[in-house]
Design a protein around this motif. Structure first.
Motif, PDB file in Angstrom:
ATOM      1  N   LYS A  53       0.816  -1.117   0.384  1.00 33.81           N
ATOM      2  CA  LYS A  53      -0.360  -0.049  -0.012  1.00 33.81           C
ATOM      3  C   LYS A  53       0.710   1.359   0.247  1.00 33.81           C
ATOM      4  O   LYS A  53       1.528   1.526   1.253  1.00 33.81           O
ATOM      5  CB  LYS A  53      -1.041  -0.145   1.530  1.00 33.81           C
ATOM      6  N   VAL A  54       0.633   2.254  -1.164  1.00 32.70           N
ATOM      7  CA  VAL A  54       1.744   3.248  -1.225  1.00 32.70           C
ATOM      8  C   VAL A  54       0.792   4.199  -1.672  1.00 32.70           C
ATOM      9  O   VAL A  54      -0.189   4.295  -2.782  1.00 32.70           O
ATOM     10  CB  VAL A  54       2.777   2.883  -2.069  1.00 32.70           C
ATOM     11  N   GLU A  55       0.793   5.602  -1.546  1.00 37.18           N
ATOM     12  CA  GLU A  55       0.287   6.861  -1.501  1.00 37.18           C
ATOM     13  C   GLU A  55       0.825   7.666  -1.846  1.00 37.18           C
ATOM     14  O   GLU A  55       2.353   7.798  -1.229  1.00 37.18           O
ATOM     15  CB  GLU A  55      -0.734   7.828  -1.136  1.00 37.18           C
ATOM     16  N   THR A  56       1.300   8.534  -2.527  1.00 36.38           N
ATOM     17  CA  THR A  56       2.094   9.373  -3.033  1.00 36.38           C
ATOM     18  C   THR A  56       1.637  11.249  -3.020  1.00 36.38           C
ATOM     19  O   THR A  56       0.364  11.390  -2.459  1.00 36.38           O
ATOM     20  CB  THR A  56       2.684   9.587  -4.340  1.00 36.38           C
ATOM     21  N   ALA A  57       1.774  12.319  -2.078  1.00 37.06           N
ATOM     22  CA  ALA A  57       2.059  13.232  -2.423  1.00 37.06           C
ATOM     23  C   ALA A  57       3.589  14.162  -2.557  1.00 37.06           C
ATOM     24  O   ALA A  57       4.432  14.364  -2.136  1.00 37.06           O
ATOM     25  CB  ALA A  57       1.887  13.987  -0.203  1.00 37.06           C
ATOM     26  N   VAL A  58       2.810  15.303  -3.518  1.00 38.60           N
ATOM     27  CA  VAL A  58       3.823  16.307  -4.077  1.00 38.60           C
ATOM     28  C   VAL A  58       4.151  17.111  -2.382  1.00 38.60           C
ATOM     29  O   VAL A  58       2.953  17.479  -1.921  1.00 38.60           O
ATOM     30  CB  VAL A  58       3.499  17.663  -4.796  1.00 38.60           C
ATOM     31  N   LEU A  59       4.922  17.292  -2.438  1.00 37.72           N
ATOM     32  CA  LEU A  59       6.030  18.499  -1.076  1.00 37.72           C
ATOM     33  C   LEU A  59       7.222  18.681  -0.967  1.00 37.72           C
ATOM     34  O   LEU A  59       8.150  18.429  -1.524  1.00 37.72           O
ATOM     35  CB  LEU A  59       5.672  16.744   0.415  1.00 37.72           C
ATOM     36  N   ASP A  60       7.300  20.217  -1.109  1.00 34.10           N
ATOM     37  CA  ASP A  60       8.030  21.073  -1.210  1.00 34.10           C
ATOM     38  C   ASP A  60       8.570  21.298   0.121  1.00 34.10           C
ATOM     39  O   ASP A  60       8.181  22.747   0.471  1.00 34.10           O
ATOM     40  CB  ASP A  60       7.803  22.497  -2.100  1.00 34.10           C
TER      41      ASP A  60
END
Length: 237
Positions: A53-60
């Protein structure tokens, strides 16, 4: 066998290299993994290499408002690992000050912003990736050593401030990651061979070596305020 079943793990800088290896091993141990970085494309590609189970998130991590908003809208994490950094290198008197400031902002202040905003479970963990130059300075990479030392000191202080949350650092040596992919292949291989020959371990490291140490810190309740050096003996060789 290490088990992180049903635990929520965030890897900042999880789209490549060490961060991706941490995400892969955490997922293999049963964790619910989220990988975060600035590039949606790289995250999408990385997610395909993670089983589980993996999710992604754009984060700077350079944008404090975005960092605070990211954590405000999510439940507490069991484990957070920060591997994101872009650091220019060179002698102090030749490295432009703007480049030096950006390096410090990326690796130290980026981690600081995440640590400041992060919501962690009561006995969760926060792990920084530093580097062995904190202990064995290089005349051509003085800034990197200073940044890594600052990160390790931050980990020790936060281990006290955030207790019983556990805060640690893992200090890699020379690791074969995509960081070196811009080098000509023959030059890169020659560099790795030269470095390996100079180390007591007689090899350069792999991202999985660092991930092993990170997972050890996640599942070891007595480890906090520590810096685990995984450098092939680089600090003593």
């Amino acid at each position: 066998m290490i088990s992180l079943a049903k635990q929520r793990v965030l890897v900042v800088g999880g789209s490549s290299g060490i961060g991706l290896a941490v995400a892969q091993q955490a997922a293999a141990a049963g964790a619910e993994v989220t990988i975060a970085s600035r590039s949606a494309d790289k995250l999408k590609e990385a997610a395909r290499s993670i089983a589980g189970k993996v999710e992604t998130a754009v984060l700077d991590t350079g944008d404090n408002a975005s960092v605070e908003a990211f954590f405000a809208n999510r439940e507490a994490w069991d484990h957070i690992v920060i591997s994101a950094a872009q650091t220019a290198s060179g002698p102090v008197r030749k490295l432009p000050l703007d480049d030096a400031a950006r390096a410090m902002d990326s690796k130290f202040w980026g981690a600081y912003r995440v640590a400041r905003a992060a919501r962690l479970a009561e006995r969760g963990t926060l792990t920084f990736i530093s580097g062995f130059l904190s202990e064995r300075p290089s005349a051509s990479s003085v800034l990197q050593g200073a940044i890594n030392a600052a990160l390790e000191s931050l980990a020790r202080g936060l281990a006290l401030e955030l207790s019983p949350i556990r805060v640690n650092a893992v200090s890699p040596g020379m690791i074969d990651t995509p960081l070196w992919s811009k080098m000509d292949e023959s030059n890169r291989n020659a560099m790795f061979e030269r470095v390996a020959g100079s180390l007591p371990a007689k090899t350069v490291g792999q991202p999985s070596d660092i991930a092993n140490a990170v997972l050890f810190l996640m599942v070891t309740p007595f480890a906090t305020g520590s810096t685990v050096r995984v450098d092939g003996g680089g600090a003593i060789g």
